[in-house]
Write a protein that holds these residues in place. Sequence first.
Motif, PDB file in Angstrom:
ATOM      1  N   LYS A 162       1.018  -1.173   0.197  1.00 26.84           N
ATOM      2  CA  LYS A 162       0.042  -0.001  -0.059  1.00 26.84           C
ATOM      3  C   LYS A 162       0.856   1.218  -0.049  1.00 26.84           C
ATOM      4  O   LYS A 162       0.662   2.103  -0.750  1.00 26.84           O
ATOM      5  N   SER A 164       3.813   1.548  -1.121  1.00 28.10           N
ATOM      6  CA  SER A 164       4.587   1.781  -2.503  1.00 28.10           C
ATOM      7  C   SER A 164       3.501   2.372  -3.604  1.00 28.10           C
ATOM      8  O   SER A 164       4.110   3.232  -4.244  1.00 28.10           O
ATOM      9  N   ARG A 165       2.352   1.851  -3.404  1.00 28.07           N
ATOM     10  CA  ARG A 165       1.485   2.270  -4.247  1.00 28.07           C
ATOM     11  C   ARG A 165       1.227   3.934  -4.122  1.00 28.07           C
ATOM     12  O   ARG A 165       1.130   4.683  -4.978  1.00 28.07           O
ATOM     13  N   SER A 166       1.055   4.250  -2.784  1.00 27.73           N
ATOM     14  CA  SER A 166       0.817   5.708  -2.423  1.00 27.73           C
ATOM     15  C   SER A 166       2.126   6.394  -2.988  1.00 27.73           C
ATOM     16  O   SER A 166       1.817   7.820  -3.185  1.00 27.73           O
ATOM     17  N   LEU A 167       2.989   5.908  -3.038  1.00 23.85           N
ATOM     18  CA  LEU A 167       4.490   6.758  -3.247  1.00 23.85           C
ATOM     19  C   LEU A 167       4.477   6.786  -4.936  1.00 23.85           C
ATOM     20  O   LEU A 167       5.385   7.387  -5.400  1.00 23.85           O
ATOM     21  N   GLY A 168       3.609   6.274  -5.592  1.00 21.18           N
ATOM     22  CA  GLY A 168       3.682   6.467  -7.190  1.00 21.18           C
ATOM     23  C   GLY A 168       3.948   5.174  -8.027  1.00 21.18           C
ATOM     24  O   GLY A 168       3.980   5.333  -8.923  1.00 21.18           O
ATOM     25  N   ALA A 169       4.231   4.040  -7.423  1.00 23.58           N
ATOM     26  CA  ALA A 169       4.350   2.974  -7.969  1.00 23.58           C
ATOM     27  C   ALA A 169       3.244   1.907  -8.457  1.00 23.58           C
ATOM     28  O   ALA A 169       2.266   2.099  -7.597  1.00 23.58           O
ATOM     29  N   SER A 170       3.196   1.498  -9.782  1.00 19.20           N
ATOM     30  CA  SER A 170       1.991   0.758 -10.068  1.00 19.20           C
ATOM     31  C   SER A 170       1.943  -0.560  -9.426  1.00 19.20           C
ATOM     32  O   SER A 170       2.861  -0.892  -8.611  1.00 19.20           O
TER      33      SER A 170
ATOM     34  N   GLU B  44      -7.512   4.838   3.862  1.00 15.13           N
ATOM     35  CA  GLU B  44      -7.011   4.134   2.822  1.00 15.13           C
ATOM     36  C   GLU B  44      -7.998   4.251   1.854  1.00 15.13           C
ATOM     37  O   GLU B  44      -7.710   4.277   0.611  1.00 15.13           O
ATOM     38  N   LEU B  49      -6.728   2.999  -1.627  1.00 12.82           N
ATOM     39  CA  LEU B  49      -6.360   1.680  -1.316  1.00 12.82           C
ATOM     40  C   LEU B  49      -7.492   0.989  -1.072  1.00 12.82           C
ATOM     41  O   LEU B  49      -7.427  -0.595  -1.093  1.00 12.82           O
ATOM     42  N   SER B  68      -6.511   5.482  -9.159  1.00 11.07           N
ATOM     43  CA  SER B  68      -5.400   4.664  -8.646  1.00 11.07           C
ATOM     44  C   SER B  68      -4.647   5.332  -7.693  1.00 11.07           C
ATOM     45  O   SER B  68      -4.451   6.497  -7.916  1.00 11.07           O
ATOM     46  N   PRO B  69      -4.294   4.295  -6.624  1.00 12.81           N
ATOM     47  CA  PRO B  69      -3.494   5.116  -5.610  1.00 12.81           C
ATOM     48  C   PRO B  69      -2.323   5.981  -6.006  1.00 12.81           C
ATOM     49  O   PRO B  69      -1.815   6.989  -5.481  1.00 12.81           O
ATOM     50  N   GLU B  70      -1.450   5.323  -7.070  1.00 14.60           N
ATOM     51  CA  GLU B  70      -0.286   5.908  -7.490  1.00 14.60           C
ATOM     52  C   GLU B  70      -0.489   7.061  -8.010  1.00 14.60           C
ATOM     53  O   GLU B  70       0.378   8.076  -8.308  1.00 14.60           O
TER      54      GLU B  70
END
Lengths: 260, 345
Positions: A162, A164-170, B44, B49, B68-70
Motif C-alpha cells: 500500500k 509503495s502504491r501511494s508513493l507512485g508505483a503501479s 485508506e 487503497l 488509482s492510488p499511485e
Amino acid sequence: MKREPFFWVTISCGLVIMAFILLPLIELMTAPSVSMLKETIKDKDVVRSIWLSIYTAGSAALISFVFGTPLAYLLARSEFRGKRLVEGIIDLPIVIPHPVVGIAILSVAGKNHWIGQLFSELGIRIMGSVTGIIIVLTFVGLPFYINAVRGGFESISPRLEKVSRSLGASMFTTFFRITFPLAWRSMLVGIIMCSARAISEFGAVVIVAYHPMIAPVMIYERFEAYGLKYSQPVAVWLVFICLVLFLILRMLTLRKPKEA
Amino acid sequence: MITVEGLNISLPGFRLRDINLSIKENEFFILMGPTGAGKTVLLEAIAGLIPVTSGKIIIGKNEVTRLSPEKRDVSIVYQDYALFPHLTVQENITYGLHFHRIEKHQAEKRLNRMLEILNLSPLQDRLPINLSGGEKQRVALARALIVNPRLLLLDEPLSALDRGFREEVRNALKKLHQSSNVTFLMVTHDFAEALSLAERAAIMDKGRIEQTGSIEDIFQRPGSTFVADFVGMKNLFAAQFRDTRAIIKNLEVELGRQPINSHGYIAIRPEDIVISKEALHSSMRNSFLGTVIGVFDQGFYYEVHIEVKNVIFKSLITKRSLLELKILEGADIFFSFKSTAIHNF
C-alpha cells in the motif's frame, strides 16, 4: 531434578522414530559397494533415467512457478466467496492415491475425450511421452509449490504494498520492487518442495508412461527383473539427489529472513 | 482543500456511512474515535487503497474517487512504520522518487533536506531492522514527504512508540507541518497529541462521523453524548499563563507549578471538582463561589454545571451528595479542586 516419566516416554518415542527413518536408509546407502556404484553410474540407461527424473521434475516446478505464483498471491491477499473450496481443490492432488492420478489424467488425455483428441490432432502425445510425465509430475507437485509460496506472501505485510502504491508505483512495479524481493526465498523453497515431491512420484507416472523410464520406474523394473541387489545402486543415486535437494531446502529455510 | 462527500464503503463485516469532511489547504486535521470506528478504512479510501461504494473524494480541484492510488499524490504513514525491510534507510526514503520525474540534482537536494530536518543523516546506510521505533517512524515520514504529496495521511503514527520517542516524533511532525505546504490528516487516540498538533478534528464512531469542528469546540461543546463520553475531559479551557497561575478569561487558577510544554490549554476532569456548602479549608488551592446553572442526570452520577466569572465548570457527583448538598439550579455553591488535578497542554 528428577525427570518425569512423561519425559522418558517422549524421548523413547523420538528415538524409535529416528531409528525407523534412518535404519532402512542407512542400510540401503551402505549395501552396494563403491565399485558397484561406479559401474551403475556408467550405465547409460541409469544416467538417462536419473537425468529424465531431474529434468521432468524441474519442468514441473517451473510450470508451477509460472502458473502457481499468481494464484498463490491471490489466495494470500484476497478474501472471496468460495476461497475455501479453491484451497480444497488445490490440495486434492495430495490426498488422491497416486495410480488414480495417472488413470484420471489418462481419461482426459485419451482418445475418448475431446481434450485428448485435440492433443492428438496437434501432434502432442501424452501416453508414454516426456510430455505425459511432466503433466503428471506438475499435477502432484503443484499443491506443494502453491502452499509454500502462499505462506511466503502472507508473511509480507500488505501495508508495504500500500505504501509503495501511494508513493507512485503501479501494482506491477510494486510486485517486482517490493513483493518479489521479499518473497523469492519462499518461491525457491516452493520450487524445491515441488520438485522433491515430483522426483519421488512413481504410481501415477507408471500408468501414464512406463517408457521413457524415470528413475523410480527403473528401480522398480530392476527390482522386479533382477532382484534387490541390482535395484539398490540406482536407488542410492536417486536418494543421494533427493538428499541434496533436501539439504538446500533446509539451508534456505533455516536462515532467518529479515524482519521489518 | 480536501473534500469527502457522502462517502459510503461496504467491506465484509464493516461499513462507512455518509462520510462528509472538508479539510483546508495546509491544515493539520485530526481524526479521533474508538478502535473499530473506521478511521483506517477512511484513510485508506482517501489514498485509493480501498474501493468506494458511492460518494466523492476531491483533492484540490480534481475528483480522485476512481483514480488509482499511485496517481493521487497522497502519502500514507502507518503506526507500524511499514518500512521496506530489504532496503536501506536511504533507499527507503528515495523509493517514491523513482516514480516522479525529478532531476537527479533536485532529488539529492530533497533527500538532504529530509535527512537534515528529521536528523537521519548518520543512519542512511542502515537497514530498518537496526533502527529504534522513533528512527523508523522518522524514516517513514521522510519517505512519505520527499515526493511532495498534496496530502499526508498519518495512521496513529505515535501509538507504537515509547514515551521519549513519541515526544521526538511529535515535534518532528509539528516542524514538518510548519515548514511545508502539505495538508496533514492524522488519526490518533491521544488528546494531548490532538491539542498540541491540530486546529480542527473529527470524531468517528461505528463508521460515521459524529462531529467535526475546532478542537476546542469538540472538547467543550460535544455535539452528542458519544463525543462527550469520548472526550471525557469536560473542563477544557484556553488559558494564558502567568508564572504558576493560569488565567481563564478573568478567572485565576493556581497551578502550583510552572506550566510545562504549554500550548495554552488547561483541563480538569469533572470528577476532580469537589462541591461543598462552605468554603473548604484544606489542601485544595483553588476554591471558588459559583452559581449552579444546570444539573444533569447521568445514570449513576449527576453532572453539575457551575458558573463563575463567565467560566463554566462541570462537576460529577453522586446522587447522595446531590441530595445532601441540596443542589438546585440558581443556588450559590462552593467548588474546589487541587492544583495537581489540573492538566495543561
